[in-house]
Write a protein that holds these residues in place. Structure first.
Motif, PDB file in Angstrom:
ATOM      1  N   GLY A  59     -48.512  -9.213 -20.814  1.00  0.00           N
ATOM      2  CA  GLY A  59     -47.638  -9.724 -19.771  1.00  0.00           C
ATOM      3  C   GLY A  59     -47.568 -11.232 -19.664  1.00  0.00           C
ATOM      4  N   LYS A  60     -48.216 -11.958 -20.592  1.00  0.00           N
ATOM      5  CA  LYS A  60     -48.174 -13.413 -20.561  1.00  0.00           C
ATOM      6  C   LYS A  60     -46.835 -13.905 -21.141  1.00  0.00           C
ATOM      7  N   PRO A  61     -46.302 -15.019 -20.616  1.00  0.00           N
ATOM      8  CA  PRO A  61     -45.098 -15.604 -21.225  1.00  0.00           C
ATOM      9  C   PRO A  61     -45.391 -16.055 -22.654  1.00  0.00           C
ATOM     10  N   LEU A  62     -44.361 -16.099 -23.471  1.00  0.00           N
ATOM     11  CA  LEU A  62     -44.537 -16.467 -24.869  1.00  0.00           C
ATOM     12  C   LEU A  62     -45.091 -17.877 -25.008  1.00  0.00           C
ATOM     13  N   PHE A  63     -44.616 -18.820 -24.198  1.00  0.00           N
ATOM     14  CA  PHE A  63     -45.076 -20.207 -24.351  1.00  0.00           C
ATOM     15  C   PHE A  63     -46.555 -20.344 -24.009  1.00  0.00           C
ATOM     16  N   GLU A  64     -47.037 -19.580 -23.034  1.00  0.00           N
ATOM     17  CA  GLU A  64     -48.469 -19.627 -22.698  1.00  0.00           C
ATOM     18  C   GLU A  64     -49.302 -19.072 -23.850  1.00  0.00           C
ATOM     19  N   GLU A  79     -42.866 -26.424 -25.882  1.00  0.00           N
ATOM     20  CA  GLU A  79     -42.183 -26.821 -24.654  1.00  0.00           C
ATOM     21  C   GLU A  79     -40.749 -26.313 -24.623  1.00  0.00           C
ATOM     22  N   LEU A  80     -40.086 -26.320 -25.764  1.00  0.00           N
ATOM     23  CA  LEU A  80     -38.719 -25.815 -25.794  1.00  0.00           C
ATOM     24  C   LEU A  80     -38.693 -24.296 -25.626  1.00  0.00           C
ATOM     25  N   VAL A  81     -39.702 -23.609 -26.142  1.00  0.00           N
ATOM     26  CA  VAL A  81     -39.815 -22.166 -25.893  1.00  0.00           C
ATOM     27  C   VAL A  81     -40.021 -21.919 -24.399  1.00  0.00           C
ATOM     28  N   ARG A  82     -40.844 -22.766 -23.773  1.00  0.00           N
ATOM     29  CA  ARG A  82     -41.080 -22.627 -22.318  1.00  0.00           C
ATOM     30  C   ARG A  82     -39.777 -22.781 -21.542  1.00  0.00           C
ATOM     31  N   VAL A  83     -39.027 -23.846 -21.868  1.00  0.00           N
ATOM     32  CA  VAL A  83     -37.757 -24.084 -21.174  1.00  0.00           C
ATOM     33  C   VAL A  83     -36.780 -22.944 -21.456  1.00  0.00           C
TER      34      VAL A  83
END
Length: 346
Positions: A59-64, A79-83
């Motif tokens: 369940g963690k976001p991909l950027f994490e 960072e771009l994956v996070r955005v």
């Protein structure tokens, strides 16, 4: 660390391409990450993506999940994956990154194809020197040479081994310097800045760096992220001391309420055409589009810049080979003249 493994351009390009198309087609991100972990071409990438897939499945976001990979992935990629995840534009961001990494790979292949000739010549020249050292040992006793026209006492098999060790150390130093430059290590920044001041070569290097910077600014400012973070990521993407040293002063200027144009211009480190595009983009409210247009224009100049760099490298190698040949000619001539003089009747 020096021996730490980082994702290659080819790995990043293929990863972004496959993930972007999979997610865009509606494949669940957990399944897409698991497939990447199973299909990755290298053991290191499989290991890293297995860890990412496991965290995403929890369940963690991909950027994490990407951040836990010990700097295996570049910061701007994460960072771009996070955005992209926060803005709901992850497939678009990934596919844009895939195109960017593909272009960098094409530039690298072009440079290597152009530089292959001078490099082969250098290898041949060094091989001839090694062969000469070994042959001189055949003429006399390799451990107590009778014939040593070079005057170094380096002949025969022991001399050849020593010569190869010296070449290996030199190659290791060059590889270490290349890694430091690629990573943007602080102690190589003065050297990076110096290269920008060289005639012809400096202009070519500047074009390459500004092409990368303008692309980074186009994509980061189009995502709506914080301006300071966009500046930091864009300048960091160059991995060049000239631009890395501008991060703090530019961000400080923006925090004081100055425009991006004023902040960049105050450093005195950017050409007029770059600042003009920056100012025009700010005033029109289309900064991302303006920087993207500049990036495309600079791409047309990058191939010429690579040719300039290759010609410069070729001439440097030619000068090195000529210096080696001239040195050995004089050493051998001095040896034979000395032998003739010593055998002349007094």
């Amino acid at each position: 660390m020096f021996w730490s493994r980082r994702a290659s351009l080819h790995e990043l390009s293929r990863l972004c391409f496959r993930l972007g198309h999979a997610i865009d087609a509606g494949v669940d991100i957990r399944i897409a990450c698991r497939r990447e972990a199973e299909m990755a071409p290298s053991a290191v990438l499989r290991s890293e993506m297995s860890q990412v897939a496991q965290m995403v499945a929890e369940g963690k976001p991909l950027f994490e999940a990407l951040r836990t990979c010990d700097q295996f992935f570049p910061p701007i990629f994460i960072e771009l994956v996070r955005v992209g995840e926060l803005a709901g534009k992850l497939p678009e961001i990934l596919l844009e990154l895939a195109r960017h990494y593909d272009e960098q790979l094409q530039r690298r292949r072009l440079f290597l194809s152009l530089a292959s000739g001078p490099l082969i010549e250098l290898v041949l020249a060094l091989s001839v020197i090694g062969l000469l050292i070994w042959i001189l040992g055949i003429i006399g006793d390799p451990y107590n040479p009778v014939v040593d026209p070079l005057g170094f006492g380096v002949v025969g098999t022991p001399g050849l081994v020593l010569y190869l060790v010296i070449l290996s150390l030199a190659a290791g130093c060059i590889a270490g310097l290349f890694w430091a430059i690629r990573s943007g290590i602080e102690w190589v920044r003065p050297l990076q800045k110096l290269t920008l001041k060289l005639p012809v070569l400096g202009s070519a290097l500047e074009t390459l760096q500004l092409s990368r910077l303008s692309w980074s600014m186009a994509i980061t400012f189009s995502t709506g992220m914080d301006v300071r973070e966009a500046i930091r990521l864009s300048l960091s993407s160059t991995n060049h001391g000239h631009y890395l040293d501008h991060i703090r002063p530019i961000i400080a200027s923006v925090e004081r309420g100055e425009s991006l144009y004023e902040a960049f211009a105050a450093t005195g480190g950017y050409p007029t055409y770059f600042l003009d595009v920056l100012q025009s983009g700010e005033q029109s409210g289309r900064l991302a589009e303006s920087m993207e247009h500049l990036s495309k224009q600079l791409k047309d100049q990058v191939a010429q810049s690579l040719r300039v760099l290759t010609v410069a490298a070729g001439w440097a190698i030619w000068v090195l080979i000529a210096a080696i040949i001239i040195f050995f000619i004089f050493r051998l001539a001095s040896f034979y003249i000395g032998n003739i003089s010593s055998n002349l009747p007094v």
